[in-house]
Design a protein around this motif. Structure first.
Motif, short mmCIF file in Angstrom:
data_model
loop_
_atom_site.label_atom_id
_atom_site.label_comp_id
_atom_site.label_asym_id
_atom_site.label_seq_id
_atom_site.Cartn_x
_atom_site.Cartn_y
_atom_site.Cartn_z
N SER A 68 26.04 19.17 -11.20
CA SER A 68 25.51 20.11 -12.20
C SER A 68 23.98 20.11 -12.19
O SER A 68 23.36 20.51 -13.18
N GLN A 84 21.46 22.40 -14.30
CA GLN A 84 22.12 22.94 -15.49
C GLN A 84 22.06 21.98 -16.67
O GLN A 84 22.75 22.17 -17.68
N GLU A 136 28.31 28.61 -18.84
CA GLU A 136 27.18 28.20 -18.01
C GLU A 136 27.09 29.18 -16.85
O GLU A 136 27.71 28.99 -15.81
N ASN A 193 25.73 30.26 -13.95
CA ASN A 193 24.84 29.85 -12.85
C ASN A 193 24.83 30.86 -11.72
O ASN A 193 24.29 30.60 -10.65
N ASN A 218 17.79 27.43 -19.16
CA ASN A 218 16.85 26.46 -18.60
C ASN A 218 15.81 26.02 -19.63
O ASN A 218 14.92 25.23 -19.31
N THR A 250 21.59 30.09 -16.36
CA THR A 250 20.98 28.93 -15.70
C THR A 250 21.08 29.12 -14.19
O THR A 250 21.29 30.24 -13.71
N TYR A 251 20.90 28.04 -13.43
CA TYR A 251 20.96 28.15 -11.97
C TYR A 251 21.45 26.83 -11.39
O TYR A 251 20.94 25.76 -11.75
N ARG A 252 22.44 26.91 -10.53
CA ARG A 252 22.96 25.73 -9.86
C ARG A 252 22.11 25.46 -8.62
O ARG A 252 22.13 26.21 -7.66
#
Length: 335
Positions: free
Chosen positions: A51, A54, A182, A184, A219, A248-250
Motif C-alpha cells: 500500500s 496510500q 481508496e 489509486n 494524499n 490517491t496513488y499506488r
C-alpha cells in the motif's frame, strides 16, 4: 499539531513496514522469473500487495476509530491493519509464514486479522470485505452497540456486484458503516478509468442510493482525517451509512515483485512528487516540528527492524498444525 504528529507516526510506521516487507520478498527473482542479480535469501514466500503511497487514507480514517469499531480490508491491507492497532511483529511473522504470526503462519499477507483491535481481516477477494462489514454493522445495530464498521476497498471494486449489494443493504437498513474507496486509479495492472462508466463513479453510485459521499485528496492526511472525523461522527449520531472517496496513488506495482512496466514512468515520477508522507513532513517542518518528525521516523525504523529480526528467528509451523483451525464433519474426515 499533536494530531498531525500522531498521523505522521502511523504513516511512517506503515511505510517502514511496507519497505521492509518488499525487500524481504525480493530475493533475486522478479515477476516473470528474470534474475535481478541480488543474492539475498527469499524470506517472504510469494508476492505481497503493498500500500506504499496510500498511507494517508489508512492513517486519516483509523485515527478516529476505537478498538470496538470494526474494520474490513483488502488484499492490500498491511496499512489498514497497522493503523487499526495490530502488532507489527506478529504481522511480520505472518508474512514470513511463522508459527507466531497472527494466523499461525498459515494465512499470509492477505488474511491477517486481529479481533482484539476490531480488525476483522484482510481479504484476497476483490470487494469481499464490503458485505462482511455490512453484516458486522447490522450486528452492531441489532445489539444496540455504539461502535461502527468501516470497509476499505479499491476503485476496481466498484464494478463488482458485491459493491452495489453492500451499499444497498446498508442504506435500506440504515446501518452504521463507513465505506472508504481508496481510488489509486489502477485495478491490478489495468487503468480503472477505461473500465468504469460515469464520472466520479464511487461517489456517484453511492449517492444514487441515497448515501452521502465525500471526495477528498487522499494524499493530504489532514484532509482525510478531517473528512473522516465528520463522517464518522455523523454515523455515530445515527445518520446511517456514508462513503469517503479518497483519491490517491499506488506507487508500486500490483505485487511486490512487479516492476509495473505497464505504467508511464513520467506518470509515476509526477505522482511521487505528491507523496503523502513527504507532504506531511513538509507541514511538520513548517510548524517547527522537525525534531519530533525525525524522532518518529527513527522509532519506526527501529520497530520494524526488530519485527524483521523476530520474524526471521521465529519457528515455522509444525506439520500437524495444518489440521488445526479446521472444522471437520463426520467420521474419518481429513484422514
Amino acid at each position: 499539531m499533536t494530531e498531525l504528529l500522531d498521523l505522521y507516526r502511523t504513516m511512517v510506521r506503515i511505510r517502514a513496514f511496507e519497505d521492509a516487507a518488499e525487500a524481504a520478498s525480493q530475493g533475486g527473482v522478479t515477476w516473470g522469473g528474470a534474475a535481478t542479480g541480488k543474492a539475498s535469501e527469499v524470506r517472504v514466500k510469494g508476492p505481497l500487495h503493498l500500500s506504499t503511497g496510500q498511507e494517508a487514507v489508512a492513517a486519516g480514517v483509523c485515527q478516529h476509530l476505537g478498538p470496538r469499531d470494526l474494520l474490513t480490508s483488502t488484499h492490500r491491507g498491511h496499512g489498514h491493519t497497522l493503523a487499526k492497532g495490530a502488532d507489527a511483529t506478529r504481522m511480520m511473522c505472518e508474512l514470513f509464514g511463522r508459527a507466531s504470526g497472527y494466523n499461525g503462519g498459515k494465512g499470509g499477507s492477505m488474511h491477517i486479522a486481529d479481533f482484539s483491535v476490531g480488525m476483522l481481516g484482510a481479504n484476497g477477494v476483490v470487494t469481499a470485505g464490503l458485505p462482511i462489514a455490512v453484516g458486522a454493522a447490522h450486528a452492531l445495530k441489532l445489539q444496540d452497540q455504539e461502535a461502527i464498521a468501516v470497509s476499505f476497498f479499491g476503485d476496481g471494486a466498484i464494478n463488482r456486484g458485491p459493491f452495489l449489494e453492500a451499499l444497498n443493504w446498508a442504506q435500506v437498513y440504515h446501518l452504521p458503516v463507513l465505506f472508504v474507496c481508496e481510488d489509486n486509479r489502477i485495478s491490478a495492472t489495468t487503468r480503472s478509468a477505461p473500465m468504469t462508466a460515469g464520472t466520479q463513479a464511487a461517489s456517484a453510485r453511492a449517492e444514487s442510493l441515497g448515501i452521502p459521499a465525500t471526495r477528498v485528496d487522499g494524499n493530504d492526511v489532514e484532509a482525510v482525517s478531517s473528512a473522516a472525523r465528520r463522517l464518522i461522527a455523523e454515523i455515530r449520531a445515527g445518520g446511517g451509512p456514508r462513503l469517503l472517496h479518497a483519491l490517491t496513488y499506488r506507487q508500486k506495482g500490483h505485487v511486490s515483485v512487479d516492476p509495473a512496466t505497464y505504467r508511464d514512468p513520467q506518470e509515476v515520477a509526477e505522482a511521487l512528487k505528491d507523496d503523502p508522507i513527504a507532504r506531511a513532513r513538509e507541514c511538520l517542518h513548517a510548524r517547527g516540528l522537525t525534531e519530533q518528525a525525525e524522532r518518529i521516523e527513527a522509532e519506526a525504523r527501529q520497530e520494524i527492524e526488530a519485527a524483521l529480526a523476530a520474524a526471521a528467528a521465529a519457528p515455522v509451523p509444525q506439520a500437524a498444525d495444518a489440521y488445526t483451525d479446521v472444522v471437520t464433519i463426520g467420521e474419518g474426515a481429513w484422514k
